[in-house]
Design a protein around this motif. Sequence first.
Motif, PDB file in Angstrom:
ATOM      1  N   THR A 267     -31.850  -4.977 -19.182  1.00 35.37           N
ATOM      2  CA  THR A 267     -32.121  -6.215 -19.941  1.00 35.37           C
ATOM      3  C   THR A 267     -32.323  -7.409 -18.998  1.00 35.37           C
ATOM      4  O   THR A 267     -33.111  -8.306 -19.288  1.00 35.37           O
ATOM      5  N   GLU A 268     -31.598  -7.399 -17.886  1.00 31.68           N
ATOM      6  CA  GLU A 268     -31.816  -8.470 -16.884  1.00 31.68           C
ATOM      7  C   GLU A 268     -33.239  -8.370 -16.350  1.00 31.68           C
ATOM      8  O   GLU A 268     -33.933  -9.374 -16.171  1.00 31.68           O
ATOM      9  N   MET A 269     -33.661  -7.119 -16.082  1.00 34.33           N
ATOM     10  CA  MET A 269     -34.982  -6.865 -15.493  1.00 34.33           C
ATOM     11  C   MET A 269     -36.080  -7.283 -16.471  1.00 34.33           C
ATOM     12  O   MET A 269     -37.019  -7.993 -16.092  1.00 34.33           O
ATOM     13  N   ILE A 270     -35.943  -6.834 -17.721  1.00 31.09           N
ATOM     14  CA  ILE A 270     -36.987  -7.151 -18.716  1.00 31.09           C
ATOM     15  C   ILE A 270     -37.076  -8.668 -18.922  1.00 31.09           C
ATOM     16  O   ILE A 270     -38.168  -9.242 -18.960  1.00 31.09           O
ATOM     17  N   ASN A 286     -41.807  -7.503 -37.296  1.00 28.27           N
ATOM     18  CA  ASN A 286     -41.328  -7.844 -38.649  1.00 28.27           C
ATOM     19  C   ASN A 286     -39.973  -7.246 -39.011  1.00 28.27           C
ATOM     20  O   ASN A 286     -39.848  -6.389 -39.877  1.00 28.27           O
ATOM     21  N   LYS A 287     -38.939  -7.695 -38.347  1.00 28.30           N
ATOM     22  CA  LYS A 287     -37.598  -7.168 -38.612  1.00 28.30           C
ATOM     23  C   LYS A 287     -36.592  -8.312 -38.594  1.00 28.30           C
ATOM     24  O   LYS A 287     -36.762  -9.297 -37.878  1.00 28.30           O
ATOM     25  N   THR A 288     -35.517  -8.118 -39.353  1.00 25.41           N
ATOM     26  CA  THR A 288     -34.364  -9.003 -39.204  1.00 25.41           C
ATOM     27  C   THR A 288     -33.320  -8.190 -38.468  1.00 25.41           C
ATOM     28  O   THR A 288     -32.843  -7.177 -38.971  1.00 25.41           O
ATOM     29  N   VAL A 289     -33.002  -8.630 -37.279  1.00 22.70           N
ATOM     30  CA  VAL A 289     -32.093  -7.835 -36.448  1.00 22.70           C
ATOM     31  C   VAL A 289     -30.816  -8.612 -36.145  1.00 22.70           C
ATOM     32  O   VAL A 289     -30.762  -9.837 -36.262  1.00 22.70           O
ATOM     33  N   THR A 290     -29.806  -7.854 -35.751  1.00 19.29           N
ATOM     34  CA  THR A 290     -28.613  -8.478 -35.178  1.00 19.29           C
ATOM     35  C   THR A 290     -28.345  -7.757 -33.878  1.00 19.29           C
ATOM     36  O   THR A 290     -28.712  -6.586 -33.725  1.00 19.29           O
ATOM     37  N   TYR A 291     -27.734  -8.461 -32.945  1.00 18.75           N
ATOM     38  CA  TYR A 291     -27.503  -7.846 -31.632  1.00 18.75           C
ATOM     39  C   TYR A 291     -26.019  -7.567 -31.436  1.00 18.75           C
ATOM     40  O   TYR A 291     -25.182  -8.469 -31.588  1.00 18.75           O
ATOM     41  N   HIS A 292     -25.712  -6.323 -31.126  1.00 17.18           N
ATOM     42  CA  HIS A 292     -24.332  -5.940 -30.812  1.00 17.18           C
ATOM     43  C   HIS A 292     -24.159  -6.001 -29.294  1.00 17.18           C
ATOM     44  O   HIS A 292     -24.790  -5.243 -28.567  1.00 17.18           O
ATOM     45  N   ASP A 293     -23.299  -6.908 -28.844  1.00 19.08           N
ATOM     46  CA  ASP A 293     -23.034  -6.991 -27.399  1.00 19.08           C
ATOM     47  C   ASP A 293     -22.150  -5.822 -26.994  1.00 19.08           C
ATOM     48  O   ASP A 293     -20.984  -5.759 -27.402  1.00 19.08           O
ATOM     49  N   PRO A 294     -22.663  -4.913 -26.185  1.00 21.70           N
ATOM     50  CA  PRO A 294     -21.792  -3.819 -25.736  1.00 21.70           C
ATOM     51  C   PRO A 294     -20.656  -4.389 -24.876  1.00 21.70           C
ATOM     52  O   PRO A 294     -20.902  -5.278 -24.057  1.00 21.70           O
ATOM     53  N   CYS A 295     -19.461  -3.896 -25.073  1.00 25.11           N
ATOM     54  CA  CYS A 295     -18.305  -4.452 -24.336  1.00 25.11           C
ATOM     55  C   CYS A 295     -18.526  -4.392 -22.823  1.00 25.11           C
ATOM     56  O   CYS A 295     -18.142  -5.302 -22.090  1.00 25.11           O
ATOM     57  N   PHE A 296     -19.140  -3.286 -22.375  1.00 19.20           N
ATOM     58  CA  PHE A 296     -19.272  -3.095 -20.931  1.00 19.20           C
ATOM     59  C   PHE A 296     -20.400  -3.933 -20.331  1.00 19.20           C
ATOM     60  O   PHE A 296     -20.465  -4.098 -19.111  1.00 19.20           O
ATOM     61  N   LEU A 297     -21.279  -4.430 -21.158  1.00 11.88           N
ATOM     62  CA  LEU A 297     -22.351  -5.285 -20.665  1.00 11.88           C
ATOM     63  C   LEU A 297     -21.991  -6.759 -20.859  1.00 11.88           C
ATOM     64  O   LEU A 297     -22.229  -7.580 -19.986  1.00 11.88           O
ATOM     65  N   GLY A 298     -21.409  -7.066 -22.023  1.00 14.78           N
ATOM     66  CA  GLY A 298     -21.045  -8.443 -22.341  1.00 14.78           C
ATOM     67  C   GLY A 298     -19.789  -8.863 -21.585  1.00 14.78           C
ATOM     68  O   GLY A 298     -19.857  -9.418 -20.495  1.00 14.78           O
ATOM     69  N   ARG A 299     -18.651  -8.554 -22.193  1.00 12.48           N
ATOM     70  CA  ARG A 299     -17.393  -9.034 -21.597  1.00 12.48           C
ATOM     71  C   ARG A 299     -17.182  -8.543 -20.166  1.00 12.48           C
ATOM     72  O   ARG A 299     -16.655  -9.249 -19.329  1.00 12.48           O
ATOM     73  N   GLN A 300     -17.584  -7.309 -19.902  1.00 10.15           N
ATOM     74  CA  GLN A 300     -17.254  -6.773 -18.577  1.00 10.15           C
ATOM     75  C   GLN A 300     -18.261  -7.197 -17.497  1.00 10.15           C
ATOM     76  O   GLN A 300     -17.951  -7.138 -16.322  1.00 10.15           O
ATOM     77  N   CYS A 301     -19.475  -7.570 -17.908  1.00  8.44           N
ATOM     78  CA  CYS A 301     -20.463  -7.978 -16.896  1.00  8.44           C
ATOM     79  C   CYS A 301     -21.075  -9.353 -17.164  1.00  8.44           C
ATOM     80  O   CYS A 301     -21.892  -9.830 -16.375  1.00  8.44           O
ATOM     81  N   GLY A 302     -20.736  -9.947 -18.273  1.00  9.64           N
ATOM     82  CA  GLY A 302     -21.212 -11.306 -18.556  1.00  9.64           C
ATOM     83  C   GLY A 302     -22.670 -11.400 -18.962  1.00  9.64           C
ATOM     84  O   GLY A 302     -23.276 -12.472 -18.879  1.00  9.64           O
TER      85      GLY A 302
END
Lengths: 404, 483
Positions: A267-270, A286-302
């Motif tokens: 995701t950093e690369m893209i 054409n979508k309504t989406v929500t994003y789930h922050d994976p624990c290991f990407l969000g909290r653990q890597c910021g």
Amino acid sequence: MPEFKTWNLEQFKEWIDLCLHCGACYARGPIVPHNWRELPPHEYAAPHKKCPPFEYFKFKNYSPQGRQILASLIFNDRYEIDEEVIRSFFSCTSCAMCNEICIPYRPMYTVLAMRQEIVEKGLEIPNPLKKITDNIQSSGNIFGSRKHPEIFKELSIPETGEDIFYSGCYATYLQPETALASVKILKSAGIDIAHLGDKEGCCGEMLKQSGNMELFKKTAVENVEKLKQAGAKRVIISCAHGYSTFKNDYTNPHVVGALPFEVIHITEMIASLLKNGRIRFSKNLNKTVTYHDPCFLGRQCGIYTQPREILAAIPGLTLNEMDRYGKWSYCCGAGGKVTMNAFPEMAKETGKERLLEARAVADTLVTSCPTCLAHFKKTAKTEGIDIEIVDVSMLVAKTMELVD
Amino acid sequence: MLDENLIKELKAIVGPKMVSTAPTVCESYAYSFSLSIDWVTRPEIVVMPTTTRHVSEIVKLANRYKVPVTPKGVAGMTGHGGPLHGGILLDFIHMDKILLIDDKNMKAVTEPGCSFFKLAQELFKKEMILPTAEYGPGPNVAASAITPVNGFGKTRYGRNIDLVEGFEVVLPTGEIVQIGSMAYAETDFGPFFRYITGPDLIGLFTQSNGAYGIVTKIAYRCLKRPPYWSFFTYYWPLEKIRKCAEVLQEATAMELFDVHINDKWKFEAFKYLTGVSLVPDDCYFCVIFSINGFSQQELEGKRKTVEALCSGLEGKELPGIAETFFDAWPTFFCPPTHPIAAQLADAGYKVIKGGYMYLYDSMNYPLSWFPEVYEKIMEIAQKHKIHGPPRLTVFDGFPMKSQVMCSQTWAFVNRKDPEWMQAIHKSTEELREWFGKRGGTYQQCFPPVLPDFTWTNQKSAHTLLKRFKQFLDPNNILSPGTF
């Protein structure tokens, strides 16, 4: 302030008596209500429910605070490890929400230290984790698969190069379409991407999560050496767990230390390719989406902003946030693959809660972790929850018309 | 040895997943949120009721089996919130609903396990506030009302128990009663007034450790939240302690939200570590004022009045301290998450190589006695070499309405270090002796530790409390050992 994630077991034993028993790490309600004038900003507005194992098992020993108490007693030789202690420590999802709440003491690292203690004392860890450890040792992947799938056959990419894509066990064996999508995106940006092919081994995260630090260290050293030999200057990883393992754990001076290459999440690369105009999104989704922050990407890597930047750039996509998002995102239940294997009922209940939270705001749940993806898909199916679940790379590949 | 049938019946009441006798589960409940005592008593059974009916059935069952029942308590980082004699521990964390927020009549009713943070958040949305500083994330609303100790965190409005207006209580017989404003809860008026015809019964249950009954609903009196706030600090040198005391007395009598006093040692940890002082050289006592108003003019008026009071008594303004500690995000009453508290913890690591601050007294006395009490505390601290760096004995004072000072003293001490712990304990004992002979009682641990000034100074009250206990709880089932 001590940086717990670079500590070893002995240091934990020395410092363990720090917990005040305040309970902020698991008690219901926000951790900060207001500052007299206004409600807290998102940064301090911890969610009502915080700790998945506590919510499922109910008792304090399944909370960060309870585990701190037990670890302190055990490290001071005042309490023996029993079956319930092992359950208490192995049911932690490693989601790290407690680390966000308790800044001084970072309770999750105690859990990892305690798991190591359990293994070093020669005690039994939950059976599914033993099996995974055996699989990694015998086959180099967590599933014990003898045959390495040729996921990039159609692209015929080299095994050496400066930019190496590390697909990891989940994408390689369970979700090759996500790995393929990632590689197609990178190639379309003109990156000469390589992949180790059947030389790629498991990152070893499950060994660390299972408390087997000796094997983990050996695996880490081998992986780094292989990538170095293959000429890696940048290692691009689509798995949140693999990324966190390389970025946070391999770099621990007690494991490998400074790495001879850069580690980048897909995701950093893209997001960076998008910013530099090296890729373009065209197809309207054409979508309504929500994003789930994976624990290991969000909290653990910021990494919180890049996936959202990507989603915001996709034509026709509307992003609705769930109640718990960003650093307060709730675990999907897979729990670093530990709970989904060792405590499947708890994993299912946690996943169900998160899926319902997502469905309340969107028709599609997007994530950027193959473990979250697999666990959500399985839970949605078994619980009959009607929501589309998709990896961010797949959405990007679709809007770039690289996949159908 | 626990009767297997008791376990079976408990599981039948609350469900099998809400009862545990596993030693590891029970061990994790043996410890409290406390900076002052290391009281460890392991319950034999942990039960998590989710309704009042559950509590009533559990108490009836406990009477049949003659097994003690203790509700989990503890507040303000002091005291012990567990059983004194094993038995059943009731953890109310899963009984945490907010039952009523009445913004017209300024009342809130919750279940016992609701956290103050959760309640405060919801009250805030309706432009109300609980004038309490006894937040601390751990204590829930009932726990703080029943824990018979003083601890950190009060405003000028007093302790949380001063805000309680009504209880629903399960008596030792299992009978469910509504007292105070909860006696009106089911009427058209709702829980509007603490007083019923006859004696005020609320006090029998506050600070009771659950010995007379188990609180299952609690009604709080709230305040309207003014939109305008101001936080500022004035300081005095040590030799002006009596001037400072005069300000405390005058200011506490005014309609201010909060008045708080610290000595300079609170801020010396930073200086000790970094060489940078947060306070001027001539600063010894910092008095922090929190004021509010429903208009800017009201706020400014109050501020001018306080400023005139302070300057008139030789105080000097100290910008930065109150604004940082009380006005910034997040509130100060959340120790582990507050950036400043995290820095304090950091100081703890570096100075004492582990542990955190240790609270070694907690006492109430007439506000007019502040200079004498403070001088005695410091005299004893100097004698036992815990005064100044690196132990940094810190005075934390909460002047309240009725001209009562509640203060705690804490020091950075590694609890594992026998030398420093001995010095702390000697200071504690010497101060307790001096304080007790003047009529004071230590209130940071319960039951009181020896010498027992709590009961010798309150002999007739203690006799009556014991008589009530015998009458209400002949089997001595609820929180035995409390009185």
